[in-house]
Structure formats: C-alpha cells, structure tokens
Design a protein around this motif. Sequence first.
Motif, mmCIF file in Angstrom:
data_model
loop_
_atom_site.group_PDB
_atom_site.id
_atom_site.type_symbol
_atom_site.label_atom_id
_atom_site.label_comp_id
_atom_site.label_asym_id
_atom_site.label_seq_id
_atom_site.Cartn_x
_atom_site.Cartn_y
_atom_site.Cartn_z
ATOM 1 N N GLY A 1 -15.934 9.665 1.246
ATOM 2 C CA GLY A 1 -16.218 8.683 0.205
ATOM 3 C C GLY A 1 -15.122 8.722 -0.848
ATOM 4 O O GLY A 1 -14.727 9.794 -1.311
ATOM 5 N N PHE A 2 -14.617 7.547 -1.190
ATOM 6 C CA PHE A 2 -13.615 7.444 -2.250
ATOM 7 C C PHE A 2 -14.291 6.818 -3.465
ATOM 8 O O PHE A 2 -14.924 5.766 -3.341
ATOM 9 N N THR A 3 -14.147 7.461 -4.605
ATOM 10 C CA THR A 3 -14.664 6.838 -5.824
ATOM 11 C C THR A 3 -13.643 5.824 -6.302
ATOM 12 O O THR A 3 -12.482 6.181 -6.551
ATOM 13 N N ILE A 4 -14.061 4.587 -6.421
ATOM 14 C CA ILE A 4 -13.165 3.537 -6.934
ATOM 15 C C ILE A 4 -13.972 2.721 -7.946
ATOM 16 O O ILE A 4 -14.944 2.060 -7.586
ATOM 17 N N THR A 5 -13.565 2.824 -9.185
ATOM 18 C CA THR A 5 -14.356 2.244 -10.269
ATOM 19 C C THR A 5 -13.738 0.973 -10.844
ATOM 20 O O THR A 5 -14.330 0.368 -11.736
ATOM 21 N N ILE B 1 -20.418 2.513 -13.403
ATOM 22 C CA ILE B 1 -19.907 1.188 -13.758
ATOM 23 C C ILE B 1 -19.787 1.126 -15.283
ATOM 24 O O ILE B 1 -20.772 1.295 -15.999
ATOM 25 N N ILE B 2 -18.554 0.944 -15.729
ATOM 26 C CA ILE B 2 -18.287 0.869 -17.179
ATOM 27 C C ILE B 2 -17.591 -0.466 -17.417
ATOM 28 O O ILE B 2 -16.541 -0.739 -16.810
ATOM 29 N N PRO B 3 -18.157 -1.322 -18.234
ATOM 30 C CA PRO B 3 -17.592 -2.681 -18.403
ATOM 31 C C PRO B 3 -16.087 -2.690 -18.673
ATOM 32 O O PRO B 3 -15.359 -3.487 -18.082
ATOM 33 N N ASP B 4 -15.588 -1.791 -19.530
ATOM 34 C CA ASP B 4 -14.152 -1.813 -19.860
ATOM 35 C C ASP B 4 -13.293 -1.219 -18.744
ATOM 36 O O ASP B 4 -12.076 -1.298 -18.788
ATOM 37 N N LEU B 5 -13.912 -0.608 -17.770
ATOM 38 C CA LEU B 5 -13.168 -0.021 -16.647
ATOM 39 C C LEU B 5 -13.126 -1.007 -15.481
ATOM 40 O O LEU B 5 -12.059 -1.330 -14.968
ATOM 41 N N LYS C 1 -24.920 2.802 -12.304
ATOM 42 C CA LYS C 1 -24.595 2.499 -13.693
ATOM 43 C C LYS C 1 -24.145 3.769 -14.434
ATOM 44 O O LYS C 1 -24.280 4.880 -13.905
ATOM 45 N N LEU C 2 -23.638 3.574 -15.621
ATOM 46 C CA LEU C 2 -23.255 4.716 -16.457
ATOM 47 C C LEU C 2 -24.512 5.379 -17.008
ATOM 48 O O LEU C 2 -25.421 4.698 -17.501
ATOM 49 N N ARG C 3 -24.562 6.673 -16.867
ATOM 50 C CA ARG C 3 -25.682 7.425 -17.439
ATOM 51 C C ARG C 3 -25.127 8.305 -18.552
ATOM 52 O O ARG C 3 -24.381 9.258 -18.270
ATOM 53 N N ASP D 1 -25.879 -4.932 -19.934
ATOM 54 C CA ASP D 1 -26.946 -5.501 -19.108
ATOM 55 C C ASP D 1 -26.699 -5.089 -17.647
ATOM 56 O O ASP D 1 -26.117 -5.838 -16.864
ATOM 57 N N TYR D 2 -27.143 -3.889 -17.297
ATOM 58 C CA TYR D 2 -26.868 -3.391 -15.948
ATOM 59 C C TYR D 2 -27.636 -4.150 -14.874
ATOM 60 O O TYR D 2 -27.196 -4.250 -13.742
ATOM 61 N N GLY D 3 -28.789 -4.691 -15.251
ATOM 62 C CA GLY D 3 -29.546 -5.487 -14.278
ATOM 63 C C GLY D 3 -28.696 -6.647 -13.777
ATOM 64 O O GLY D 3 -28.635 -6.918 -12.570
#
Length: 246
Positions: free
Chosen positions: A133-137, A178-182, A206-208, A223-225
């Motif tokens: 698994g590769f983390t790609i944000t 998931i970070i909006p600015d990222l 989502k970001l915790r 609004d993560y939904g």
Amino acid sequence: MEVNEVIAKTALSKSNLPSLDYSLNPYRGCSHACTYCYAPFVLREKRAWGEFVDVKINLPSVLARELSTKQKGTIGIGTVTDPYQPIEKKYELTRKCLEALLKKDWPISIQTKSDLVLRDLDLIKKFREKDIGFTITTLDDGARKRFEPHSSSIPARLNALEETSRKGIKTWVFLGPIIPDLIGETLEDLIKGLGEIGIDHLLFDKLRIKPGMKGFSEYRRTDYGRIENEIKELCSKYKVKCQQAF
Ligand code: SF4
C-alpha cells in the motif's frame, strides 16, 4: 537527525487493524516527519517526532525466533513508522525481516510513502500472499512538501506504485488523512490516475485530530461527508474499488 541503535525484546505485536493479525515495525520514529502523523499519539512518544529514529538492530533475529513459535497470520509491516524511510538504505532491517518472513512464507502487507520499496520487489514477489500500500494524499508536490516534508516526492511514489503493479504485486493506495489544503484540487486527477494504474483498491480516511496536534484545528469545520461522497462517486466513475478505512 538523532539515530539510536536499540535492542528489541519482541518483534511482532498483535494488530487491531482490519485484515492484519500482527504488526512489525523495524524502526521507532520516522524521519518523513509528516506533520499530521498519529504515531506519536499511538506510541505515547514524547520526543519530537521526525527528529529521531530508533533502529532495532537485532529485529531480524528476534523475528526469526518468533516465527517458529507464533501462529501464522498476516503481518502489517510499517503500521507506526515507514519501513522504507531513508535510514533503511543503510541498515536494511526491513529487507532482512522480509528474508526471515519469506523462509516461512508468512503473508505480508507493507505500507509506505517511499520508493525505496522498489529495491525489495525481487524478494516481495516471491511471497505467496503479499500486497503493498502506498500512502498518497495529494498530487500537488508543493503541498506534499508542507505536510510530508521528508517523504518521497509524489512523482516518485506514483512511479513506484506503477512499477509494483506492473510486476503483478497487489497494490492499494491509502488516501489519508484527507486534509483540504493537502489534497487541494487534485482529487479527481488522483483517482483517475489510480484507475489507469489498476490498483486493487483505495482506502480513504478523514483527518482525525489527536491531542497535541498543532495547526489542524481549522479543519474541524471540514465537511467530510461531502468529500467522502465525492470520493465514492469518482471511484465509481473511474472503476476504482474503494472503502473507508474505519
Ligand atoms: S510516513 Fe507514516 S509514520 Fe512516518 S511520519 Fe509520515 S505518517 Fe508518520
């Protein structure tokens, strides 16, 4: 970067993560220094994350012993550190652990942000059950530098993902946190590209915000939904199997 060679008493720990039985972390600490990293919270680590790495120099031999006594199960490699962070080039602990695992053919699941994993594809290919698994944000390498300063660049990661996939090894991508600015405006292009590469599945989360994480409170209002629905729609559009992480 402070590097400490340490002696490990144990190698495998029970994992609570779905689809994993054990976790294996050859290092404690991670020089990738992602600003959002949850690991110091999970490990209750007080030292400055990203500024030290403890190298468990005897881990391959401890692991080899444990493999003879424990019940076989899937091992997640790199659950609280990146097993292919730069220091792995010198110590090759992850590679030596893979050699021990291959002798007993235990199922492995590797997670990384580093293209150094390409070095070990020769070994990884030989396992009967394996995935990487590769983390790609994000696709935005400028944003990546801000949030994941010392990790492999996005083009290098995508290249590693493609090459791994081409070699017939099952690949997946973790889009998280998931970070909006990222992620910025790159979500659709990212999922489209993953569809073209033909990954097995996308895992997203989502970001915790954990206690002690600084500079993230503005994302509480996200609004993560809406974002999650968008991801599901894009995955269906580009034929990528997707699933929420938790
Ligand atoms: S690569 Fe993973 S373990 Fe390393 S700092 Fe980033 S999030 Fe933490």
